[in-house]
Write an enzyme that holds these catalytic residues in place. Structure first.
Site, short mmCIF file in Angstrom:
data_model
loop_
_atom_site.label_atom_id
_atom_site.label_comp_id
_atom_site.label_asym_id
_atom_site.label_seq_id
_atom_site.Cartn_x
_atom_site.Cartn_y
_atom_site.Cartn_z
N ARG A 17 -26.30 -2.01 -31.37
CA ARG A 17 -25.83 -1.56 -32.69
C ARG A 17 -24.32 -1.32 -32.62
O ARG A 17 -23.78 -1.00 -31.57
CB ARG A 17 -26.46 -0.21 -33.08
CG ARG A 17 -27.96 -0.16 -33.07
CD ARG A 17 -28.52 -0.32 -34.49
NE ARG A 17 -29.91 0.05 -34.57
CZ ARG A 17 -30.93 -0.65 -34.03
NH1 ARG A 17 -30.67 -1.75 -33.36
NH2 ARG A 17 -32.17 -0.24 -34.15
N ASN A 73 -20.35 11.20 -19.81
CA ASN A 73 -20.10 10.82 -21.20
C ASN A 73 -21.17 11.53 -22.02
O ASN A 73 -22.29 11.03 -22.19
CB ASN A 73 -20.17 9.31 -21.41
CG ASN A 73 -19.80 8.94 -22.86
OD1 ASN A 73 -19.69 9.81 -23.72
ND2 ASN A 73 -19.59 7.65 -23.11
O1 CA2 Z 1 -16.55 6.86 -27.08
C1 CA2 Z 1 -17.50 7.43 -26.51
O2 CA2 Z 1 -17.89 7.13 -25.40
C2 CA2 Z 1 -18.26 8.53 -27.27
O3 CA2 Z 1 -18.69 9.49 -26.32
C3 CA2 Z 1 -19.45 7.85 -27.93
C4 CA2 Z 1 -20.27 8.81 -28.79
C5 CA2 Z 1 -19.37 9.55 -29.77
O4 CA2 Z 1 -20.13 10.52 -30.48
C6 CA2 Z 1 -18.20 10.24 -29.10
O5 CA2 Z 1 -17.40 10.84 -30.08
C7 CA2 Z 1 -17.39 9.24 -28.30
C8 CA2 Z 1 -21.33 8.06 -29.59
C9 CA2 Z 1 -22.28 7.30 -28.72
C10 CA2 Z 1 -23.20 6.55 -29.62
O6 CA2 Z 1 -23.36 5.26 -29.11
C11 CA2 Z 1 -23.79 4.29 -29.95
C12 CA2 Z 1 -23.88 3.03 -29.42
C13 CA2 Z 1 -24.28 1.99 -30.22
C14 CA2 Z 1 -24.59 2.21 -31.54
C15 CA2 Z 1 -24.50 3.48 -32.06
C16 CA2 Z 1 -24.11 4.53 -31.26
#
Ligand code: CA2
Length: 149
Positions: A17, A73
């Site tokens: 996604r 993370n």
């Molecule tokens: O940039 C990063 O690694 C984050 O930790 C990713 C988080 C976000 O809430 C942080 O602010 C920054 C979100 C992870 C969600 O990952 C997804 C991957 C694919 C589709 C939707 C969400």
């Protein structure tokens, strides 16, 4: 040298996604690349992911005595979790905060980390390379700690 890599909520969706934000690599592919780099440097890696805050807190607590460094993370929990911050501070295993995206170039609520202040450092904005830089940093840290003993 043993490194624990902890990934927080929704990172299991990587590659499936929102590729425009988080790229096309899956978490399994990223984990394999991290494991390869750690092996090249003579270390061992264990990668885990959970959508549950309490499970992540438990893994941080259990890391003491088993892992030398944590790469964390915490995903969305980065911005909200006093529980994870307290666990990192209490356990005292050197922890490096990792982000795929440059959180400071995104929405304002992502600019604040609950966890960064109790971490050794933060690496953000380099996609999968953020994790690889985290592995390098973990080794540098470990060498510095051994030398200081
Ligand atoms: O940039 C990063 O690694 C984050 O930790 C990713 C988080 C976000 O809430 C942080 O602010 C920054 C979100 C992870 C969600 O990952 C997804 C991957 C694919 C589709 C939707 C969400």
């Amino acid at each position: 040298m043993r490194i624990l890599v902890l990934n927080g909520p929704n990172l299991n969706l990587l590659g499936h996604r929102e590729p425009e934000v988080y790229g096309r690599l899956t978490l399994a592919e990223i984990s394999q690349a991290i494991e390869r780099r750690a092996a090249e440097l003579g270390g061992e890696i264990e990668c885990r992911q959970s959508n549950l805050e309490g499970e992540l807190v438990g893994w941080v607590q259990e890391a003491k005595g088993t892992f030398d460094v944590i790469l964390l993370n915490a995903a969305a929990y980065t911005h909200t979790s006093v529980a994870l911050r307290d666990a990192v501070a209490a356990v005292g295993v050197p922890t490096i905060e990792i982000h795929l995206s440059n959180v400071h170039a995104r929405e304002e609520f992502r600019h604040k980390s609950m966890i960064a202040a109790v971490c050794v450092g933060v690496i953000a904005g380099f996609g999968m390379t953020s994790y690889l830089l985290g592995v390098e940093a973990a080794f540098k840290l470990n060498v510095a700690q051994q030398t200081a003993k």
